[in-house]
Design a protein around this motif. Structure first.
Motif, PDB file in Angstrom:
ATOM      1  N   VAL A  75     -68.751 -31.580  14.174  1.00 10.37           N
ATOM      2  CA  VAL A  75     -69.878 -31.542  15.174  1.00 10.37           C
ATOM      3  C   VAL A  75     -71.050 -30.627  14.862  1.00 10.37           C
ATOM      4  N   GLN A  76     -70.467 -29.343  14.547  1.00 13.80           N
ATOM      5  CA  GLN A  76     -71.479 -28.345  13.965  1.00 13.80           C
ATOM      6  C   GLN A  76     -72.114 -28.646  12.806  1.00 13.80           C
ATOM      7  N   LYS A  77     -71.275 -29.343  11.816  1.00 15.93           N
ATOM      8  CA  LYS A  77     -72.082 -29.880  10.507  1.00 15.93           C
ATOM      9  C   LYS A  77     -73.086 -30.858  10.700  1.00 15.93           C
ATOM     10  N   GLN A  78     -72.567 -31.951  11.725  1.00 15.29           N
ATOM     11  CA  GLN A  78     -73.756 -33.040  12.184  1.00 15.29           C
ATOM     12  C   GLN A  78     -75.148 -32.459  12.646  1.00 15.29           C
ATOM     13  N   TYR A  79     -75.102 -31.310  13.522  1.00 15.55           N
ATOM     14  CA  TYR A  79     -76.224 -30.758  14.200  1.00 15.55           C
ATOM     15  C   TYR A  79     -76.856 -29.565  13.593  1.00 15.55           C
ATOM     16  N   LEU A  80     -75.971 -28.792  12.632  1.00 14.20           N
ATOM     17  CA  LEU A  80     -76.616 -27.762  11.881  1.00 14.20           C
ATOM     18  C   LEU A  80     -76.865 -27.709  10.640  1.00 14.20           C
ATOM     19  N   SER A  81     -76.791 -29.009  10.072  1.00 14.47           N
ATOM     20  CA  SER A  81     -77.032 -29.059   8.683  1.00 14.47           C
ATOM     21  C   SER A  81     -78.339 -29.258   8.681  1.00 14.47           C
ATOM     22  N   LEU A  82     -79.155 -29.289   7.370  1.00 17.10           N
ATOM     23  CA  LEU A  82     -80.493 -29.558   7.190  1.00 17.10           C
ATOM     24  C   LEU A  82     -80.892 -30.750   7.618  1.00 17.10           C
ATOM     25  N   PHE A  83     -80.105 -31.897   7.714  1.00 12.42           N
ATOM     26  CA  PHE A  83     -80.395 -32.982   8.327  1.00 12.42           C
ATOM     27  C   PHE A  83     -79.157 -33.979   8.333  1.00 12.42           C
ATOM     28  N   PRO A  84     -78.800 -34.855   9.229  1.00 16.15           N
ATOM     29  CA  PRO A  84     -77.608 -35.527   9.464  1.00 16.15           C
ATOM     30  C   PRO A  84     -77.188 -36.180   8.015  1.00 16.15           C
ATOM     31  N   GLY A  85     -75.740 -35.821   7.842  1.00 11.26           N
ATOM     32  CA  GLY A  85     -75.310 -36.627   6.383  1.00 11.26           C
ATOM     33  C   GLY A  85     -75.646 -35.710   5.199  1.00 11.26           C
ATOM     34  N   TYR A  86     -75.969 -34.727   5.518  1.00 11.52           N
ATOM     35  CA  TYR A  86     -76.274 -33.555   4.211  1.00 11.52           C
ATOM     36  C   TYR A  86     -75.109 -33.142   3.612  1.00 11.52           C
ATOM     37  N   THR A  87     -75.269 -33.196   2.489  1.00 12.89           N
ATOM     38  CA  THR A  87     -73.928 -32.873   1.328  1.00 12.89           C
ATOM     39  C   THR A  87     -74.578 -31.649   0.509  1.00 12.89           C
ATOM     40  N   GLU A  88     -73.626 -31.086  -0.323  1.00 10.57           N
ATOM     41  CA  GLU A  88     -74.112 -30.214  -1.279  1.00 10.57           C
ATOM     42  C   GLU A  88     -74.873 -30.887  -2.058  1.00 10.57           C
ATOM     43  N   PRO A  89     -75.970 -30.273  -2.637  1.00  6.66           N
ATOM     44  CA  PRO A  89     -77.011 -30.823  -3.541  1.00  6.66           C
ATOM     45  C   PRO A  89     -76.525 -30.942  -4.919  1.00  6.66           C
ATOM     46  N   THR A  90     -77.082 -31.916  -5.775  1.00  5.26           N
ATOM     47  CA  THR A  90     -77.018 -32.070  -6.857  1.00  5.26           C
ATOM     48  C   THR A  90     -78.297 -31.431  -7.614  1.00  5.26           C
ATOM     49  N   ILE A  91     -77.915 -30.382  -8.312  1.00 10.38           N
ATOM     50  CA  ILE A  91     -79.172 -29.822  -8.980  1.00 10.38           C
ATOM     51  C   ILE A  91     -79.216 -29.828 -10.424  1.00 10.38           C
ATOM     52  N   LYS A  92     -80.614 -30.071 -10.958  1.00  6.97           N
ATOM     53  CA  LYS A  92     -80.425 -30.161 -12.467  1.00  6.97           C
ATOM     54  C   LYS A  92     -81.050 -29.007 -12.967  1.00  6.97           C
ATOM     55  N   VAL A  93     -80.319 -28.328 -14.016  1.00  2.00           N
ATOM     56  CA  VAL A  93     -80.812 -27.305 -14.797  1.00  2.00           C
ATOM     57  C   VAL A  93     -80.913 -27.445 -16.346  1.00  2.00           C
ATOM     58  N   SER A  94     -81.475 -26.612 -16.838  1.00  2.00           N
ATOM     59  CA  SER A  94     -81.904 -26.771 -18.469  1.00  2.00           C
ATOM     60  C   SER A  94     -80.854 -25.626 -19.159  1.00  2.00           C
ATOM     61  N   VAL A  95     -80.086 -26.078 -20.136  1.00  2.00           N
ATOM     62  CA  VAL A  95     -79.161 -24.898 -20.480  1.00  2.00           C
ATOM     63  C   VAL A  95     -79.327 -25.260 -22.074  1.00  2.00           C
ATOM     64  N   HIS A  96     -80.034 -24.425 -22.664  1.00  2.00           N
ATOM     65  CA  HIS A  96     -80.562 -24.380 -23.970  1.00  2.00           C
ATOM     66  C   HIS A  96     -81.073 -25.755 -24.402  1.00  2.00           C
ATOM     67  N   GLY A  97     -82.018 -25.966 -23.545  1.00  2.00           N
ATOM     68  CA  GLY A  97     -82.925 -27.291 -23.671  1.00  2.00           C
ATOM     69  C   GLY A  97     -82.444 -28.466 -23.183  1.00  2.00           C
ATOM     70  N   ILE A  98     -81.082 -28.484 -22.963  1.00  3.30           N
ATOM     71  CA  ILE A  98     -80.579 -29.625 -22.578  1.00  3.30           C
ATOM     72  C   ILE A  98     -80.368 -29.798 -21.023  1.00  3.30           C
ATOM     73  N   GLU A  99     -80.812 -30.857 -20.259  1.00  4.33           N
ATOM     74  CA  GLU A  99     -80.839 -30.658 -19.040  1.00  4.33           C
ATOM     75  C   GLU A  99     -79.333 -31.297 -18.397  1.00  4.33           C
ATOM     76  N   LYS A 100     -78.861 -30.610 -17.478  1.00 10.14           N
ATOM     77  CA  LYS A 100     -77.671 -31.024 -17.021  1.00 10.14           C
ATOM     78  C   LYS A 100     -77.503 -31.147 -15.456  1.00 10.14           C
ATOM     79  N   SER A 101     -76.914 -31.760 -14.661  1.00 13.61           N
ATOM     80  CA  SER A 101     -76.665 -31.685 -13.290  1.00 13.61           C
ATOM     81  C   SER A 101     -75.377 -31.280 -13.097  1.00 13.61           C
ATOM     82  N   TYR A 102     -75.306 -30.411 -11.824  1.00  9.60           N
ATOM     83  CA  TYR A 102     -74.029 -29.866 -11.201  1.00  9.60           C
ATOM     84  C   TYR A 102     -74.321 -29.871  -9.672  1.00  9.60           C
TER      85      TYR A 102
END
Length: 342
Positions: A75-102
């Motif tokens: 119930v807390q997650k539903q109302y206190l997350s950034l928006f309903p249904g929010y999950t930990e985000p997938t972030i794209k980063v560049s490692v030695h010039g190669i783009e990776k997602s985590y």
């Protein structure tokens, strides 16, 4: 990673509330705020919990893993997350010039508070807290400027796209104020940041100021889920107003923050209002895990991010943000209670 910003960004959600604390209100620590019935509340007393001693909380940081929070407190997650249904985000980063997602793992700092307001529900004007002039007077150390939906970074910056609201655009909600704010670090922390920047040559420089974007709004009657919010607060009574403050963009360290103030009729006395205030802040887990590299440098041993964040460093000082999250948040809750009674 910015140890100073880990502290500043984590409390930025409440920074715009103002620096002063209501001297008439006192804090009473309880294990569960929602277990305290309105009839048990005392005048000028805020029952408060930040769950640092819960079994669910990580002992080393005082925070809760996002996955555990969502599983055990849906119930807390539903109302206190950034928006309903929010999950930990997938972030794209560049490692030695190669783009990776985590997947960006998160830890949560969750605060609950409850107190009586010596005013009838119909006499409390929540809309005044969505005015820029009110925010500017409350805390002159934080500089605000109004922004539009086109200036909200998640909507224009691909690096922040994971914080876009799936159901609408930030800053377009009715009865809302969107601001971009800047807060310069105070006390001893800027000295520590300069030292860290000097020792970590070649890396990304840590800023001595925190910049963030926030949406503040009063929920329209049609958006208030009275049944669900009663589950969140833990007692059945008509919900008479909801103030929502969402931190949807921070320069680093924090993924999001949410403050929710729920006003309900006092079942025992219609001339008073019960306010239940929740705050949730999502700290990037990799910030908390960067401990060894600080411990290995003698002059940085007292700047371990988790220690600074939770007010356990010798670099913490004063009663404001630099004091650390637990002390600062308690002061801000007092300020909220004071303002709601004005």
């Amino acid at each position: 990673m910015a140890f100073g910003q880990a502290l500043i960004a984590a409390v930025a959600l409440l920074a715009s509330v103002g620096p002063g604390a209501a001297q008439g209100f006192k804090i009473e620590e309880v294990r569960s705020v929602t277990a305290v019935a309105p009839g048990q509340l005392k005048p000028k007393t805020i029952v408060f919990s930040d769950h640092r001693d819960d079994k669910l909380t990580d002992a080393g940081t005082g925070l809760i893993r996002f996955a555990d929070w969502g599983r055990e407190r849906p119930v807390q997650k539903q109302y206190l997350s950034l928006f309903p249904g929010y999950t930990e985000p997938t972030i794209k980063v560049s490692v030695h010039g190669i783009e990776k997602s985590y997947t960006e793992k998160l830890h949560m700092y969750v605060v609950e508070a409850r107190f009586l307001i010596d005013k009838a529900p119909g006499s409390i004007d929540l809309a005044r807290y969505t005015r820029l002039d009110v925010l500017e007077k409350l805390d002159p150390t934080i500089k605000h400027r109004r922004i539009t939906a086109e200036q909200a970074l998640p909507q224009v910056d691909p690096q922040s796209a994971h914080n876009r609201h799936p159901g609408r655009r930030w800053c377009e909600a009715p009865q809302s104020l969107c601001i971009e704010s800047r807060y310069p670090l105070e006390g001893k922390l800027p000295v520590g940041i300069r030292l860290a920047n000097k020792l970590e040559e070649g890396g990304k420089k840590i800023s001595e100021a925190m910049e963030f974007q926030t949406e503040i709004r009063v929920l329209p009657a049609g958006e208030i889920d009275r049944t669900g919010l009663s589950k969140l607060t833990g007692f059945e009574a008509p919900v008479t107003g909801v103030l929502e403050q969402t931190l949807f963009q921070v320069n680093q360290v924090i993924q999001f923050g949410k403050l929710l103030a729920v006003l309900q009729e006092n079942p025992a006395d219609s001339s008073k209002t019960v306010a239940t205030v929740f705050m949730a802040l999502a700290v990037e887990t990799d910030v908390l895990e960067r401990r060894k590299e600080f411990e290995n440098v003698p002059v940085l041993r007292n700047l371990i991010p988790a220690q600074v964040l939770m007010g356990k460093s010798s670099f913490n000082s004063g009663n404001s943000i630099s004091a650390g999250l637990p002390d600062y948040v308690r002061n801000r809750i007092r300020s909220i209670a004071d303002m709601l009674e004005q």
